[in-house]
Design a protein around this motif. Structure first.
Motif, mmCIF file in Angstrom:
data_model
loop_
_atom_site.group_PDB
_atom_site.id
_atom_site.type_symbol
_atom_site.label_atom_id
_atom_site.label_comp_id
_atom_site.label_asym_id
_atom_site.label_seq_id
_atom_site.Cartn_x
_atom_site.Cartn_y
_atom_site.Cartn_z
ATOM 1 N N ARG A 69 0.852 -1.189 0.000
ATOM 2 C CA ARG A 69 0.000 0.000 0.000
ATOM 3 C C ARG A 69 0.886 1.237 0.000
ATOM 4 O O ARG A 69 2.111 1.140 0.147
ATOM 5 C CB ARG A 69 -0.916 0.020 1.222
ATOM 6 N N ASN A 70 0.249 2.407 -0.177
ATOM 7 C CA ASN A 70 0.926 3.683 0.009
ATOM 8 C C ASN A 70 0.647 4.204 1.413
ATOM 9 O O ASN A 70 -0.430 3.950 1.977
ATOM 10 C CB ASN A 70 0.456 4.718 -1.006
ATOM 11 N N THR A 71 1.588 4.938 1.965
ATOM 12 C CA THR A 71 1.380 5.540 3.275
ATOM 13 C C THR A 71 0.125 6.412 3.247
ATOM 14 O O THR A 71 -0.067 7.232 2.352
ATOM 15 C CB THR A 71 2.595 6.396 3.671
ATOM 16 N N GLU A 97 4.868 1.079 0.810
ATOM 17 C CA GLU A 97 5.063 0.162 1.921
ATOM 18 C C GLU A 97 4.739 -1.259 1.477
ATOM 19 O O GLU A 97 3.724 -1.489 0.803
ATOM 20 C CB GLU A 97 4.170 0.526 3.104
ATOM 21 N N VAL A 98 5.576 -2.226 1.842
ATOM 22 C CA VAL A 98 5.304 -3.637 1.577
ATOM 23 C C VAL A 98 5.613 -4.436 2.836
ATOM 24 O O VAL A 98 6.455 -4.042 3.652
ATOM 25 C CB VAL A 98 6.136 -4.186 0.390
ATOM 26 N N ARG A 99 4.935 -5.551 2.979
ATOM 27 C CA ARG A 99 5.236 -6.505 4.038
ATOM 28 C C ARG A 99 5.048 -7.910 3.482
ATOM 29 O O ARG A 99 4.238 -8.125 2.568
ATOM 30 C CB ARG A 99 4.371 -6.276 5.268
ATOM 31 N N TYR A 120 9.352 -6.154 6.599
ATOM 32 C CA TYR A 120 8.842 -4.914 6.031
ATOM 33 C C TYR A 120 9.904 -4.221 5.190
ATOM 34 O O TYR A 120 11.109 -4.397 5.409
ATOM 35 C CB TYR A 120 8.384 -3.967 7.145
ATOM 36 N N ALA A 121 9.426 -3.402 4.242
ATOM 37 C CA ALA A 121 10.318 -2.555 3.448
ATOM 38 C C ALA A 121 9.519 -1.361 2.952
ATOM 39 O O ALA A 121 8.296 -1.436 2.756
ATOM 40 C CB ALA A 121 10.924 -3.320 2.280
ATOM 41 N N THR A 122 10.194 -0.232 2.739
ATOM 42 C CA THR A 122 9.563 0.979 2.222
ATOM 43 C C THR A 122 10.418 1.568 1.105
ATOM 44 O O THR A 122 11.599 1.257 0.978
ATOM 45 C CB THR A 122 9.387 2.041 3.326
ATOM 46 N N PHE A 123 9.760 2.434 0.302
ATOM 47 C CA PHE A 123 10.477 3.098 -0.787
ATOM 48 C C PHE A 123 9.870 4.480 -0.983
ATOM 49 O O PHE A 123 8.643 4.643 -0.984
ATOM 50 C CB PHE A 123 10.371 2.302 -2.082
ATOM 51 N N GLN A 124 10.717 5.469 -1.182
ATOM 52 C CA GLN A 124 10.261 6.828 -1.454
ATOM 53 C C GLN A 124 11.289 7.532 -2.319
ATOM 54 O O GLN A 124 12.486 7.495 -2.031
ATOM 55 C CB GLN A 124 10.048 7.617 -0.156
ATOM 56 N N ILE A 125 10.793 8.153 -3.390
ATOM 57 C CA ILE A 125 11.714 8.925 -4.223
ATOM 58 C C ILE A 125 12.050 10.229 -3.501
ATOM 59 O O ILE A 125 11.216 10.763 -2.754
ATOM 60 C CB ILE A 125 11.111 9.215 -5.613
#
Length: 364
Positions: A69-71, A97-99, A120-125
């Motif tokens: 999902r997105n935050t 966000e991923v889990r 868990y892992a997250t990504f943001q440009i």
């Protein structure tokens, strides 16, 4: 009980205890969860490695529960898979966000599902420019399922000499593609028209509108479109209105041209319906003076859509009562004129002096 039966029962109990004691009650989570951006305007690659010692579970199935999902989103989107890599879509203007967890089931677990802990892992440009520099009022319409027209307005903090570009990507394209038909206003790109998007129907269409200006960083806009939910058909064609022998008003029309699937249209006449004809009973005709029709994509082909324009011609409807009144008017006028003439003649006679009989003179 016979001795041999006791032996069989003892062996069964021991074997069942061995199976239960050898069944794993826990399983390790996946390893090295990573998110990378291949430059596809929101479609990110997520990959991981299987848990340690997974090869020891030969009589069990190993799969993964992947959620993303997105935050700020309330719900997670869920995918069950045996793969070790997925490509999923995100809104790059927010953190991704991923889990992930391991699921183990089969003979080795007594046919019970065993779940690992989550990883868990997250990504943001990296953010670029101020939020107020992002384009505003971005809007797209998929006309007749033939071309997509998108428009926007400059952001609140837009410097002079700004240049906007629209880029898009969908599954099937090797890389993001720039718009080649811009809509301009005073030399500034404020819209784009995209053709040949049939392969992008019923899948994600990633869009990015960014801007550049001298010595200024502008915030790019990212969005994901679904063409079938943006469709706007042309107005229905060949509208014909008639009155039946039973004095019922009949209206019929044809679906609009273009690539719009006829089975995907519904129409608004007096009420919303999917047919291309309607009958209005005589009792409901008293308020009908004009007939028009419009259409849009129905719920069987899209979650939403735009209404078409109304049919151009407004058909006036003559009812039987109108025709009878049209016939009666000349008759009433003729009778009225005749009556007035007789009344005038009668008045003239009353006003003339009474005449006396004339006698001839006879000389002797």
């Amino acid at each position: 009980m016979a001795p041999w039966r006791l032996s069989v029962l003892a062996v069964a109990l021991v074997w069942g205890w061995v199976l239960a004691s050898s069944s794993p009650s826990t399983v390790a989570p996946p390893r090295d969860l990573r998110i990378t951006d291949p430059g596809l305007l929101g479609s990110l690659d997520v990959e991981w490695k299987p848990p340690l010692h997974v090869q020891t579970f030969k009589k069990c199935t190993v799969k993964y529960n992947f959620e993303y999902r997105n935050t700020g989103d309330r719900d997670w989107k869920v995918i069950f898979t045996r793969k070790l890599k997925l490509r999923v879509g995100f809104d790059l203007s927010r953190t991704a966000e991923v889990r992930l967890q391991t699921l183990l089931e089969g003979q080795c677990t007594g046919d019970m599902e065993v779940q690992s802990d989550w990883i868990y892992a997250t990504f943001q440009i990296p953010p670029q420019g101020k939020l107020e520099s992002e384009v505003q009022n971005f809007n797209c319409i998929y006309h007749d399922w033939e071309y997509l027209k998108c428009t926007w307005q400059p952001g609140l903090l837009t410097p002079h000499g700004v240049h906007y570009g629209l880029y898009y990507w969908y599954e099937g394209l090797e890389q993001a593609v720039q718009c080649d038909h811009y809509i301009q206003d005073h030399g500034i790109n404020l819209g784009c028209v995209l053709h040949n998007l049939s392969q992008a129907e019923y899948q994600d269409l990633n869009i990015c509108v960014n801007g550049s200006a001298a010595a200024s960083l502008l915030r790019p806009l990212y969005t994901t479109l679904h063409l079938h939910n943006l469709a706007k058909p042309s107005a229905p064609e060949q509208l014909v209105v008639s009155v039946s022998a039973a004095e019922e008003l009949l209206a019929a029309w044809s679906p609009p041209g273009g690539r719009v699937p006829p089975h995907c249209l519904e129409y608004e006449f007096v009420s919303t319906q999917m047919e291309t004809a309607v009958t209005i009973s005589r009792a409901n005709q008293s308020h009908v003076s004009c007939v028009r029709v419009r259409g849009r994509t129905n719920i069987f082909c899209a979650d939403q859509g735009f209404w078409s324009e109304w049919t151009q011609d407004c058909f006036s409807v003559s009812r039987k009562e109108d025709k009878e009144l049209f016939i009666l008017i000349p008759i009433i006028l003729s009778l009225s004129i005749t009556l007035i003439i007789f009344m005038l003649i009668g008045q003239c006679k009353k006003r003339s002096p009474a005449g006396k009989p004339l006698h001839a003179s006879v000389g002797y």
